[in-house]
Motif scaffolding. Structure first.
Motif, PDB file in Angstrom:
ATOM      1  N   LEU A   8     -43.489  21.818 -18.651  1.00  0.00           N
ATOM      2  CA  LEU A   8     -41.858  21.412 -18.411  1.00  0.00           C
ATOM      3  C   LEU A   8     -41.684  20.427 -17.369  1.00  0.00           C
ATOM      4  O   LEU A   8     -42.329  20.607 -16.101  1.00  0.00           O
ATOM      5  CB  LEU A   8     -41.093  23.035 -18.033  1.00  0.00           C
ATOM      6  CG  LEU A   8     -41.304  24.035 -19.020  1.00  0.00           C
ATOM      7  CD1 LEU A   8     -40.647  25.237 -18.665  1.00  0.00           C
ATOM      8  CD2 LEU A   8     -40.645  23.655 -20.357  1.00  0.00           C
ATOM      9  N   MET A   9     -40.493  19.753 -17.715  1.00  0.00           N
ATOM     10  CA  MET A   9     -40.193  18.789 -16.707  1.00  0.00           C
ATOM     11  C   MET A   9     -38.591  18.339 -16.931  1.00  0.00           C
ATOM     12  O   MET A   9     -38.332  18.466 -17.958  1.00  0.00           O
ATOM     13  CB  MET A   9     -40.962  17.492 -16.561  1.00  0.00           C
ATOM     14  CG  MET A   9     -41.125  16.884 -17.999  1.00  0.00           C
ATOM     15  SD  MET A   9     -42.590  15.707 -17.714  1.00  0.00           S
ATOM     16  CE  MET A   9     -42.956  15.593 -19.716  1.00  0.00           C
ATOM     17  N   GLY A  10     -38.003  17.649 -15.847  1.00  0.00           N
ATOM     18  CA  GLY A  10     -36.715  17.475 -15.933  1.00  0.00           C
ATOM     19  C   GLY A  10     -35.796  18.727 -15.944  1.00  0.00           C
ATOM     20  O   GLY A  10     -35.974  19.566 -15.291  1.00  0.00           O
ATOM     21  N   GLY A  11     -34.439  18.630 -16.180  1.00  0.00           N
ATOM     22  CA  GLY A  11     -33.420  19.512 -16.072  1.00  0.00           C
ATOM     23  C   GLY A  11     -33.392  20.441 -17.066  1.00  0.00           C
ATOM     24  O   GLY A  11     -34.321  20.333 -17.840  1.00  0.00           O
ATOM     25  N   LEU A  12     -32.365  21.392 -16.857  1.00  0.00           N
ATOM     26  CA  LEU A  12     -32.160  22.128 -18.187  1.00  0.00           C
ATOM     27  C   LEU A  12     -32.306  21.774 -19.306  1.00  0.00           C
ATOM     28  O   LEU A  12     -33.021  22.430 -20.377  1.00  0.00           O
ATOM     29  CB  LEU A  12     -30.907  22.854 -17.794  1.00  0.00           C
ATOM     30  CG  LEU A  12     -30.402  24.177 -18.693  1.00  0.00           C
ATOM     31  CD1 LEU A  12     -31.649  25.140 -18.913  1.00  0.00           C
ATOM     32  CD2 LEU A  12     -29.235  24.825 -18.482  1.00  0.00           C
ATOM     33  N   GLY A  13     -31.602  20.816 -19.562  1.00  0.00           N
ATOM     34  CA  GLY A  13     -31.615  20.178 -21.017  1.00  0.00           C
ATOM     35  C   GLY A  13     -33.109  19.720 -21.620  1.00  0.00           C
ATOM     36  O   GLY A  13     -33.494  20.178 -22.758  1.00  0.00           O
ATOM     37  N   ASN A  14     -33.772  19.010 -20.696  1.00  0.00           N
ATOM     38  CA  ASN A  14     -35.087  18.703 -21.154  1.00  0.00           C
ATOM     39  C   ASN A  14     -35.844  19.815 -21.216  1.00  0.00           C
ATOM     40  O   ASN A  14     -36.726  20.041 -22.252  1.00  0.00           O
ATOM     41  CB  ASN A  14     -35.661  17.761 -20.036  1.00  0.00           C
ATOM     42  CG  ASN A  14     -34.922  16.302 -20.208  1.00  0.00           C
ATOM     43  OD1 ASN A  14     -34.734  15.768 -20.968  1.00  0.00           O
ATOM     44  ND2 ASN A  14     -34.830  15.751 -18.908  1.00  0.00           N
ATOM     45  N   GLN A  15     -35.831  20.876 -20.458  1.00  0.00           N
ATOM     46  CA  GLN A  15     -36.600  22.167 -20.582  1.00  0.00           C
ATOM     47  C   GLN A  15     -36.286  22.904 -21.890  1.00  0.00           C
ATOM     48  O   GLN A  15     -37.088  23.353 -22.488  1.00  0.00           O
ATOM     49  CB  GLN A  15     -36.300  23.021 -19.290  1.00  0.00           C
ATOM     50  CG  GLN A  15     -36.976  22.473 -17.938  1.00  0.00           C
ATOM     51  CD  GLN A  15     -36.725  23.318 -16.627  1.00  0.00           C
ATOM     52  OE1 GLN A  15     -36.479  24.593 -16.825  1.00  0.00           O
ATOM     53  NE2 GLN A  15     -36.430  22.564 -15.715  1.00  0.00           N
ATOM     54  N   PHE A  17     -35.412  21.619 -24.738  1.00  0.00           N
ATOM     55  CA  PHE A  17     -35.916  20.934 -25.790  1.00  0.00           C
ATOM     56  C   PHE A  17     -37.535  21.098 -25.980  1.00  0.00           C
ATOM     57  O   PHE A  17     -38.169  21.453 -26.849  1.00  0.00           O
ATOM     58  CB  PHE A  17     -35.801  19.435 -25.750  1.00  0.00           C
ATOM     59  CG  PHE A  17     -34.437  18.825 -26.547  1.00  0.00           C
ATOM     60  CD1 PHE A  17     -34.416  19.068 -27.792  1.00  0.00           C
ATOM     61  CD2 PHE A  17     -33.366  18.395 -25.662  1.00  0.00           C
ATOM     62  CE1 PHE A  17     -33.142  18.353 -28.424  1.00  0.00           C
ATOM     63  CE2 PHE A  17     -32.254  17.879 -26.302  1.00  0.00           C
ATOM     64  CZ  PHE A  17     -32.215  18.089 -27.642  1.00  0.00           C
ATOM     65  N   GLN A  18     -38.314  21.074 -24.780  1.00  0.00           N
ATOM     66  CA  GLN A  18     -39.631  21.164 -24.478  1.00  0.00           C
ATOM     67  C   GLN A  18     -39.852  22.706 -24.999  1.00  0.00           C
ATOM     68  O   GLN A  18     -40.906  22.907 -25.783  1.00  0.00           O
ATOM     69  CB  GLN A  18     -40.107  20.888 -23.004  1.00  0.00           C
ATOM     70  CG  GLN A  18     -39.921  19.668 -22.674  1.00  0.00           C
ATOM     71  CD  GLN A  18     -39.819  19.334 -21.165  1.00  0.00           C
ATOM     72  OE1 GLN A  18     -39.724  20.269 -20.406  1.00  0.00           O
ATOM     73  NE2 GLN A  18     -39.660  18.179 -20.963  1.00  0.00           N
ATOM     74  N   TYR A  19     -39.238  23.633 -24.523  1.00  0.00           N
ATOM     75  CA  TYR A  19     -39.331  25.285 -24.838  1.00  0.00           C
ATOM     76  C   TYR A  19     -39.231  25.233 -26.403  1.00  0.00           C
ATOM     77  O   TYR A  19     -40.343  25.921 -27.161  1.00  0.00           O
ATOM     78  CB  TYR A  19     -38.212  26.283 -24.104  1.00  0.00           C
ATOM     79  CG  TYR A  19     -38.569  27.498 -24.862  1.00  0.00           C
ATOM     80  CD1 TYR A  19     -39.698  28.077 -24.599  1.00  0.00           C
ATOM     81  CD2 TYR A  19     -37.661  27.947 -25.804  1.00  0.00           C
ATOM     82  CE1 TYR A  19     -39.734  29.600 -25.065  1.00  0.00           C
ATOM     83  CE2 TYR A  19     -37.659  29.177 -26.173  1.00  0.00           C
ATOM     84  CZ  TYR A  19     -38.855  29.956 -26.050  1.00  0.00           C
ATOM     85  OH  TYR A  19     -38.872  31.362 -26.609  1.00  0.00           O
ATOM     86  N   ALA A  20     -38.094  24.556 -27.048  1.00  0.00           N
ATOM     87  CA  ALA A  20     -37.839  24.839 -28.571  1.00  0.00           C
ATOM     88  C   ALA A  20     -38.818  24.137 -29.309  1.00  0.00           C
ATOM     89  O   ALA A  20     -39.248  24.875 -30.078  1.00  0.00           O
ATOM     90  CB  ALA A  20     -36.554  23.941 -28.787  1.00  0.00           C
ATOM     91  N   ALA A  21     -39.486  23.069 -29.135  1.00  0.00           N
ATOM     92  CA  ALA A  21     -40.631  22.449 -29.801  1.00  0.00           C
ATOM     93  C   ALA A  21     -41.830  23.385 -29.589  1.00  0.00           C
ATOM     94  O   ALA A  21     -42.302  23.510 -30.665  1.00  0.00           O
ATOM     95  CB  ALA A  21     -40.637  21.073 -29.088  1.00  0.00           C
ATOM     96  N   ALA A  22     -42.145  23.738 -28.313  1.00  0.00           N
ATOM     97  CA  ALA A  22     -43.374  24.765 -28.225  1.00  0.00           C
ATOM     98  C   ALA A  22     -43.260  26.035 -29.126  1.00  0.00           C
ATOM     99  O   ALA A  22     -44.015  26.546 -29.631  1.00  0.00           O
ATOM    100  CB  ALA A  22     -43.601  24.915 -26.899  1.00  0.00           C
TER     101      ALA A  22
END
Length: 169
Positions: A8-15, A17-22
């Motif tokens: 995880l990196m970046g702010g809420l929106g980035n996190q 997207f990262q969680y959703a893909a994983a």
């Protein structure tokens, strides 16, 4: 552990997207999701933001992440033995900022490193991901009132991002 790890990196929106893909990859593989917070630990502007959401993930302990690091010396021997016994983990770096269909072919254990900002990564699990990225707590009264007012009209929103980039100019 044969999970899908995501850095995880970046702010809420980035996190998100990262969680959703994983999460979507983990669902397809029948594994869990483990969050790597190491990048956020050294980021002076960002922090872990997904704690307010009913996500299905655990947070990695530092020892778990060592298996994804290059091996050398005595620690390298331990890592090579571990990989022989449990399989070789993959560190997958997002190659560009558009959809990468190679993600769906990865096998656990794998650590995703990137932003994964395409709905195509989680389209098949969109309803589940949406429910997991809906805050647990209800809106505060003032925010609920504004949300209700927005819901009664054809609303458009424009956000100009500036705050965290002012000092970078």
């Amino acid at each position: 552990m044969r999970d899908v790890y995501v850095r995880l990196m970046g702010g809420l929106g980035n996190q998100m997207f990262q969680y959703a893909a994983a999460r979507a990859l983990a669902l397809r593989l029948g594994t869990g999701v483990t969050l790597d917070l190491s990048a956020l630990a050294i980021d002076g502007l960002r922090r872990y933001e997904l704690g307010r959401y009913p996500i299905a993930a655990t947070i990695a302990e530092s020892g778990e992440l060592a298996r994804f690091e290059p091996s050398s010396g005595a620690r390298g021997l331990f890592q090579r033995l571990r990989r022989a016994a449990f399989g070789s983990p993959t560190q997958y770096q997002e190659p560009h900022f558009h959809f990468d269909d190679k993600l769906s072919g990865l096998k656990p254990p794998v650590r995703l490193d990137g932003f994964w900002q395409s709905e195509r990564y989680f389209a098949r699990a969109a309803d589940l991901v949406r429910s997991e990225l809906t805050p647990r707590d209800p809106l505060e009264p003032e925010n609920a009132r504004v949300a209700d007012a927005i819901g009664t009209v054809h609303a458009i929103s424009l956000h100009v991002r500036r705050g965290d980039y002012v000092a970078n100019a």
